[in-house]
Design a protein around this motif. Structure first.
Motif, short mmCIF file in Angstrom:
data_model
loop_
_atom_site.label_atom_id
_atom_site.label_comp_id
_atom_site.label_asym_id
_atom_site.label_seq_id
_atom_site.Cartn_x
_atom_site.Cartn_y
_atom_site.Cartn_z
N GLN A 152 55.60 62.06 5.24
CA GLN A 152 56.31 60.81 4.96
C GLN A 152 55.48 59.99 3.97
O GLN A 152 54.72 59.10 4.34
CB GLN A 152 56.53 60.02 6.25
N LEU A 153 55.61 60.30 2.71
CA LEU A 153 54.88 59.59 1.67
C LEU A 153 55.78 58.54 1.05
O LEU A 153 56.96 58.77 0.81
CB LEU A 153 54.41 60.57 0.59
N ARG A 154 55.20 57.36 0.76
CA ARG A 154 55.94 56.29 0.10
C ARG A 154 55.15 55.82 -1.11
O ARG A 154 53.92 55.74 -1.07
CB ARG A 154 56.19 55.14 1.08
N PHE A 155 55.86 55.51 -2.16
CA PHE A 155 55.22 55.14 -3.43
C PHE A 155 55.72 53.78 -3.90
O PHE A 155 56.65 53.21 -3.34
CB PHE A 155 55.51 56.21 -4.48
N GLY A 156 55.08 53.29 -4.95
CA GLY A 156 55.48 52.03 -5.54
C GLY A 156 54.53 50.90 -5.23
O GLY A 156 54.77 49.77 -5.64
N GLY A 157 53.45 51.17 -4.49
CA GLY A 157 52.47 50.15 -4.17
C GLY A 157 51.15 50.41 -4.86
O GLY A 157 51.00 51.33 -5.66
N ARG A 158 50.18 49.59 -4.53
CA ARG A 158 48.88 49.71 -5.17
C ARG A 158 48.19 51.01 -4.79
O ARG A 158 47.54 51.64 -5.62
CB ARG A 158 48.00 48.52 -4.75
N ASP A 159 48.32 51.41 -3.54
CA ASP A 159 47.64 52.61 -3.07
C ASP A 159 48.25 53.87 -3.65
O ASP A 159 47.55 54.83 -3.97
CB ASP A 159 47.69 52.64 -1.54
#
Length: 253
Positions: A152-159
């Motif tokens: 469950q990977l999420r993107f769009g942030g600083r990390d």
């Protein structure tokens, strides 16, 4: 495509579940759950969201006093709120730090990320629950992080910023301050990739050395075994020769 940005300006679960924000179909149940969720920010939270930082990955033993001591180096703090589990009473390992001035927030956002406190490396970002439209927390399938093992990977942030789509020419956000984007994020990603490559090379070198060492040990063992067999044959031959000499001496007598 001209609106592409490494960080999300509006939170969309489907895009957050894609490494470059171009997926058209949900690929896990968490994305479906986030798309169906109707989340409202906590109205009980007070303070200016634009002057508040989100601090995560804390040591479970880290206290509010410790956070106050660490983050006061970047400016005057109005409030520190460490989040606790209402059932167990243990720390949930994240907190919110509200400053009095905007320049203090920016300084802490720039310098406090990856700071080691109580032997734990911190993750620091702007608060998004009240500032990013459409924000969905991770417990509802949203968020902007995660581990590969969980699927469950999420993107769009600083990390984990979005990566550029393959058919997109090189371009950067027009207003970096407004987008809360710093070129250091791209450098950090390249550095992580380079470190992984170096670690892989070191692993291959160690494996090659180990294999060569095993080969040397194998051939040395074969040589020692052959030498041992030759010595055994020589001793057997000497015994037989001595026995013939003794027999011939008895016959003469």
């Amino acid at each position: 495509m001209s609106e592409w940005s490494p960080v999300a300006k509006v939170y969309e679960p489907l895009k957050a579940g894609s490494i470059d924000g171009t997926d058209l179909e949900p690929h896990d149940k968490a994305v479906w759950r986030a798309m169906m969720a109707r989340y409202q920010p906590n109205k009980g939270v007070t303070g200016d969201p634009h002057l508040t930082l989100f601090v995560a990955r804390l040591n479970p033993q880290t206290s509010e006093d410790k956070l106050q001591e660490v983050f006061s180096k970047f400016g005057d703090i109005r409030r520190v709120r460490l989040v606790w589990d209402i059932v167990t009473g243990f720390s949930k390992r994240y907190a919110f730090v509200e400053y009095k001035e905007e320049r203090s927030v920016k300084r802490a956002w720039r310098d406090a990320n990856k700071l080691v406190v109580d032997q734990y490396e911190l993750f620091v970002d702007f608060e998004q629950e009240r500032t990013l439209q459409g924000w969905i927390p991770r417990r509802l399938g949203g968020g902007q992080g995660g581990k590969k093992e969980s699927g469950q990977l999420r993107f769009g942030g600083r990390d984990r910023p979005f990566r550029k789509p393959i058919n997109l020419t090189s371009m950067m956000p027009q207003n970096r301050s407004a987008d809360r984007w710093d070129a250091s994020s791209g450098r950090e990603e390249r550095q992580r990739d380079q470190e992984q490559d170096r670690e892989h090379r070191r692993w291959r070198e160690r494996k090659s050395d180990w294999d060569r060492g095993n080969d040397r040990g194998y051939y040395k063992e074969k040589r020692d075994s052959k030498h041992h067999r030759d010595r055994s044959r020589e001793r057997d031959s000497n015994r037989k020769e001595d026995r013939r000499h003794r027999d011939s001496y008895r016959d003469r007598e």
